[in-house]
Design an enzyme around this catalytic site. Structure first.
Site, PDB file in Angstrom:
ATOM      1  CG  ASP A   1      -1.987   1.075   1.165  1.00 21.69           C
ATOM      2  OD1 ASP A   1      -1.963   1.880   0.216  1.00 21.69           O
ATOM      3  OD2 ASP A   1      -2.837   1.113   2.066  1.00 21.69           O
TER       4      ASP A   1
ATOM      5  CG  ASP B   1      -3.886   4.529  -3.494  1.00 20.09           C
ATOM      6  OD1 ASP B   1      -2.993   4.113  -2.739  1.00 20.09           O
ATOM      7  OD2 ASP B   1      -5.086   4.257  -3.328  1.00 20.09           O
TER       8      ASP B   1
END
Length: 481
Positions: free
Chosen positions: A160, A361
């Site tokens: 992440d 992201d």
């Protein structure tokens, strides 16, 4: 419109950066999407196997002295810990549901700001890991497999780029979700060391607490997932590279959308992420290639200065003091078919107060743009694909096509115009994607009611992306993967 059976061209996912002169197709404003080839990726994924850690199995040494770990798209994985025996349509819809939650949590977080920064002094050589996508695991988008503890126990971790905490589920497990590997037991690790409440490392944790002299951590995610437990220093193993004294969360109470993975490997821009903890030894440098859907090849995640490629197109990273974990880039506009869409650059600007902007992201699948920008972008694409048969919208996608009778189709190019001049032209498979196994393809972008734009992992697939934290740049290319 008839199909084109004579067109036997298979589209290779090629990155086109106008600054580096890499070409995509024979016509600069159009390219071919091979419908049949792309649909291969909608077949049922292969089982995800549980296995113990072997230092030779997950890494390969490059001629630059860096280490890579394999990165695999979650579409290719399958866990017997879940009930993910679904067709592509079910997997796609589940992915979109997770994506909506992810975006909503980012919008809430970035609206409120927050985060800590700081320095770390851990030493490590260039190293890396293969990355595995985790969609069918019921959790994050991509997985990486690393060794935790001494001796190392192999674990799948969610990657992440928007998180800073590294954590794994730990015994004793008061509340744990199901994972593919045995839950990590710190009692069996010779290198595990709990962090004291008075440690400066504990001070860098948001919502830290103290219990029996040990630092406690708690991380809540926007979708309702959470992890709670003890902060510790532990050894992580990446291939044959051993990294000591990494601050990780040892989670005894965990819940959420991480099923299959042992925990999360945060590589965000904050001080407690793995990148932040490695500090000056890697200069905040890492590179990844997210493997394309339907490919049997592996992507990669590589850390260290040796991961920085020569010949990439570099775009300045923007820092938001309200959200230091996130990687912002300057986007000046969008293009379709070589024509710039009439959208003001101010639409994508990061304000002085930390609102808006464009975040890259890995945890978000579908790229989002503010509604006005998205509508203009979509309308420009629709105008140049008027000869393709339309289909009803699916999930968050409002622009879809019925390509069931086609072998390949000619589509306009789609480009991102970055501040300073670089132009990233996406491969066709990164913006027109299958949403079922019968030939429905959708324009893989969506609108956002907020001012925040997010470049998601579907648009990043197959492109070498590098972050040079020391110098404040993100690079695209020159390699494809």
């Amino acid at each position: 419109m008839s199909a084109f059976p004579s067109l036997a061209i298979i589209l290779v996912a090629v990155l086109h950066l106008t600054v580096s002169g890499i070409a995509t197709a024979s016509h600069p404003d159009f390219q071919l999407l091979n419908v049949k080839q792309t649909l291969i990726g909608t077949k049922k994924p292969t089982p995800l196997k549980t296995f113990e850690y072997h230092e030779q199995s997950n890494a390969s040494e490059s001629d630059q002295g860096k280490w890579k770990l394999k990165l695999v798209h979650r579409d290719k994985l399958f866990s017997n810990t879940t009930t993910a025996f679904h067709d592509h349509s079910h997997r796609f819809l589940a992915r979109m549901q997770r994506d909506v939650k992810r975006v909503a949590s980012l919008v809430r977080l970035l609206s409120g700001g927050g985060g800590h920064d700081g320095d770390a002094a851990y030493e490590v050589n260039d190293f890396g890991s293969d990355v595995v996508s985790g969609m069918d695991q019921g959790s994050g988008e991509y997985f990486v497999r690393i060794g935790v503890g001494s001796p190392p126990r192999s674990q799948y971790m969610v990657i992440d780029s928007g998180s800073d905490i590294v954590w794994v589920q730990c015994q004793p497990c008061n509340q744990c979700y199901r994972q593919s590997d045995p839950v990590f037991d710190p009692a069996n690790s010779a290198s595990y060391s709990g962090v004291s409440c008075t440690s400066s490392v504990c001070d860098r944790i948001e919502n830290s607490g103290c219990h029996a002299g040990r630092c406690r951590y708690e991380v809540m995610y926007g979708d309702g997932s959470y992890t709670k437990g003890t902060l510790a220093l532990e050894t992580l193993t990446f291939g044959r590279t051993v990294v000591k004294n990494v601050a990780i969360g040892c989670g005894h109470i965990n819940r959420g959308m991480f099923i299959g993975a042992a925990g999360l490997l945060g590589v965000g821009g904050g001080s407690m992420s793995l990148v932040g903890q490695l500090g000056g030894q890697t200069g905040g440098a890492f590179s990844y290639c997210l493997v394309s859907r339907g490919s049997d090849a592996s992507g990669s995640l590589v850390f260290g200065r040796g991961a920085m490629p020569v010949g990439a197109a570099w775009v300045p990273l923007l820092r938001n003091p309200r959200a230091p974990s996130f990687y912002y880039v300057g986007l000046s506009g969008l293009g379709v078919g070589g024509i710039r869409v009439p959208v003001s650059e101010d639409t994508f600007r990061l304000s002085e107060l930390g609102y808006g902007g464009v975040v890259m992201d890995t945890g978000t699948a579908v790229t989002r743009f503010p509604t006005l920008a998205y509508n203009a972008f979509r309308d420009a694409f629709v105008a140049q694909t008027a000869n393709l048969p339309r289909a009803s919208g699916v999930s968050i996608f409002d622009t879809c096509y019925n390509l069931s009778g086609f072998v390949s189709v000619r589509v306009p190019t789609v480009s991102f115009y970055f501040s300073g001049g670089p132009i990233l032209t996406l491969p066709a498979r990164n913006f027109l994607i299958p949403v079922d196994d019968v030939g429905t393809f959708c324009f893989a972008f969506a609108s956002s009611a907020s001012g925040l734009s997010i470049i998601g992992n579907i648009q990043q697939e197959g492109i070498q992306i590098s972050f040079d934290g020391a110098n404040g740049f993100v690079g695209f290319g020159p390699n494809v993967c």
